[in-house]
Every structure is written in structure tokens, then in C-alpha cells.
Design a protein around this motif. Sequence first.
Motif, PDB file in Angstrom:
ATOM      1  N   ASP A   1      -5.308  -3.243   2.551  1.00 48.03           N
ATOM      2  CA  ASP A   1      -3.990  -2.608   1.819  1.00 48.03           C
ATOM      3  C   ASP A   1      -4.410  -2.589   0.401  1.00 48.03           C
ATOM      4  O   ASP A   1      -3.898  -1.846  -0.465  1.00 48.03           O
TER       5      ASP A   1
ATOM      6  N   ASN B   1       1.944  -5.624   6.864  1.00 52.08           N
ATOM      7  CA  ASN B   1       2.187  -4.260   7.216  1.00 52.08           C
ATOM      8  C   ASN B   1       2.059  -3.991   8.822  1.00 52.08           C
ATOM      9  O   ASN B   1       1.270  -4.508   9.250  1.00 52.08           O
TER      10      ASN B   1
ATOM     11  N   ALA C   1       0.785  -1.322   0.114  1.00 53.41           N
ATOM     12  CA  ALA C   1      -0.021   0.134  -0.082  1.00 53.41           C
ATOM     13  C   ALA C   1       0.825   1.264  -0.152  1.00 53.41           C
ATOM     14  O   ALA C   1       0.244   2.493   0.161  1.00 53.41           O
TER      15      ALA C   1
END
Length: 449
Positions: free
Chosen positions: A375, A321, A198
Motif C-alpha cells: 500500500d 486494508n 492507498a
Amino acid sequence: MGTDVRHAVVIGAGLAGLAAARVLADSFEAVTVIERDALPSASGPRVGVPQGHHVHALLALGAKVFEGYFPGLRAELERAGAPVWDWGEGLCAVLPNGIPEPTSMGMPIQTFSRPLLEHVLRQRVTALEPVTLRDGLIVTGLRTAGPGKVTGVRVKDGDSEDEIAADLVVDASGRSSHLPQWLAALGLPAPRTTTVDAQIGYASRIYTYPEGQTPPSWMGLLQPLRAPEFHKGCYAIQVENNTLHVTLHGAGGTQLPHTEDDFLAYAQSLPGPIASTIGSLTPLSAVRRYARTVNRKIAYHRLPRWPAGLIAMGDAVCTFNPAYGQGMTVAGLEARLLERTLRGRRAGTPLDGQVFQKQLARLTVSPWLMATIPDRAWETSRLAWPVKAGNWFLNRLIDTVPHDPKIYTAFSGLFHMTSGPLTLADPRLFSRVLVGPRAGSSGTRTTAV
């Protein structure tokens, strides 16, 4: 003890490596943890963990797992200054559709810096009789007996090279793992790697409170990103030494702050209390930036062959993430899987690495989806309908949170992995999410930038 349980080598002294060493110490006569960094003697950041400068979270499930392996861990961290608080009462969640009212959930959370947690766990693990920690040592490859069996590692210490024999090698070396190249040298095909990026970046600072100033009423501040409109956000938590750790983040190539003035200006562009909070505080650190937030999983479980005497875990296999705070908790769950795999073997038989990798892949499915569904919404390519549907439902859920305490509690359980996605299949909860927030329901309104 059988010949297959004499010596285990763990590559990496991060959270996954330390958790693995703790489990292995119950089954192996000797466990050697190898770390390329020169490790600090006290709590402090290190080169091999650049993300250590940023806000970290140990989810409620992760805290329970680590407490089980290290009894008294929470109390020890509390003595070091790490506060304990109830998630529902102490969190200020600045969400796109409002700020939920404080709600007692009976979900104790403890907040601390990543270096403090690593330091305490290192001390605990190295105090175990079977464990030896060797830092400043670089693993350069696998020691093998033919392509089908790993018998240890090759290491480099300065200019000298050596080999360390082992009955089991655990790669917990994180994002920088060289395992795909090492397996290629054994004639194995390249495993499939999946990434979701992302393009989220972080900028962080640590603040202290001037003498006489009281901390904010909240213990943690959460302001998540959401594609495509909410491309700025932040996390802030009260940690040890009476300090506030603040991470500002941005997606889709958002320019992150470099300087003190930029940092405050970025905070001022956000709704919620972050700018007014840090405006009167004293910075203790420079602005630190980080951008390696890509989700990545390597399909080791799909390889047609897997060498005996080897397993991989942690970020060396599947990395998320960090915005979703799952990494440390998943490391604990993988250690628990390793413990169960070792206990489930027939006496005298070695651990089946291929079976372990398949079980680990199943374990990471849910956290992978939790991280990658939102994301993927930042990607410019056309989204597949399951991703669009999942993202719609997740957004609807989060928009209902500020206005429905029951949904807030259910979502918190999902976030902290103490309950699974099937919790939301309860018709009473599912219908509340589909209906969405009702006009005039509780929750403080806010506008996001």
C-alpha cells in the motif's frame, strides 16, 4: 472464582467482539456483549458493518482458529450453502505476470458472505450460558474508580442512560472506537496513530446463475492491484445460495462504478474471465461502494499508563486494508492471545491490560507489514529504502508465482498465514524468487490494465 472474574463487558458484536466473548465465557461468570446496531434475526447486512456488502475472506489459519473455538463451524456453514474447496485447485489468480495453473495444495478454503458468518457466530456465542447480547445500546463512556481503574461502561438506550458494572471491559467496537477520547478523559496522553492509505475503493454486487447455467470452473477469482501500473482489480467468490459475490476495486483515486452499466464496463476493462462471467448472470443487488480502506494502528502499547480493567482489540486497535483479507483471521488470533493471557495469570489476579496491549502489538506486526508494504507503494512521497526493498521482493515473488508451483504453494501459505515470512528464507525458495520466472516455464500469460 475470584472477584476479578465475575463480569466482563464486550463493546461490539462484530467478529472480534464475538471471538472475545467466546473466550471470556470460559473464565467469567457473566459476559455482556453490547452492540449499538439492532441486529437482524437472520443472516443479513447491518448498518455498523458497511463493508459487509463486499467480498470477505477467512484465511486458512483463521478458519482453523475459529473451528477450534466453535467445533463444527465449517460443517454448519456448509449446511447453510457455503462451499469448501482447495485453494490451489479452485482459485483463478489473475496476476500481472500470468495465471498459475491449478495446483493441489491440501489447503481447504470455505467461502461465504460476512453476514452469514456473523449470524452463525452470534447464534453460537449467545447460546453460551454466561453470555448476554444487548443490541440497540450505545456505549457513551467508561465507568471508572479514579483515573487508574475502569469499572464498567456508561450506556444510552434511547433517551435513558445507565451504567453497567464490569470487572473487565473489552473494546472491540471497530474503526469507530471512541477509546482515544475516553482515555483522554482519564488524563492519558493521545496515543500515536499511524495510517497508510492507498486510496483504494470497492464496488460490489451479488449475482445468481440463470436456470440451467453452470457456475464458472473456478471457485474464487483474485486479481490484485499493484502500484503504479495495475490500478484496477477484482475479487469474486462463490458463496451461499448459489450466488457469486463480486467486488471490483481501484487504487489511487480510480473512478469506481455507480450503475449496472458502469459495473460491467469496469469489469470489461480487466483481463481475465470476470467480465465474461458476470455478463450472463442475474444481478441480485444494487452496486454498493466502500472506501474506508486505510490501514490504521493505534499505539496503545506505548502509553506510559494503562487503566486496570480495560483492554482493546480488533479494528479498535489495528485495522488493515480489507483487500488482503487479514482482519477476521487477526481477530481470531487476538482472541487466542486473550485466552492465553487469562490462563497465564496467577490465581486471583486481574488481567494485566498493559501487558496484553504490548503482546497484541507484537501479534499484528507481520500482517501490518504484509498490508502496508504494497500500500505504501501508492504514496506519492519518496519511499524509505526498506519499503522499496520489501516491495521489490514481494513483486518479484508474485511474478514468479504463475511459473513455479513450489513458489505458488509457499506464497499461498504466507497469504493464508499458515506459514510466516521466514518460510521464504529457505535458500532453495529464496534463490528461486531472486532468479525470477524462467522463460518457457508454466503459467498462463495475461495482460493487465
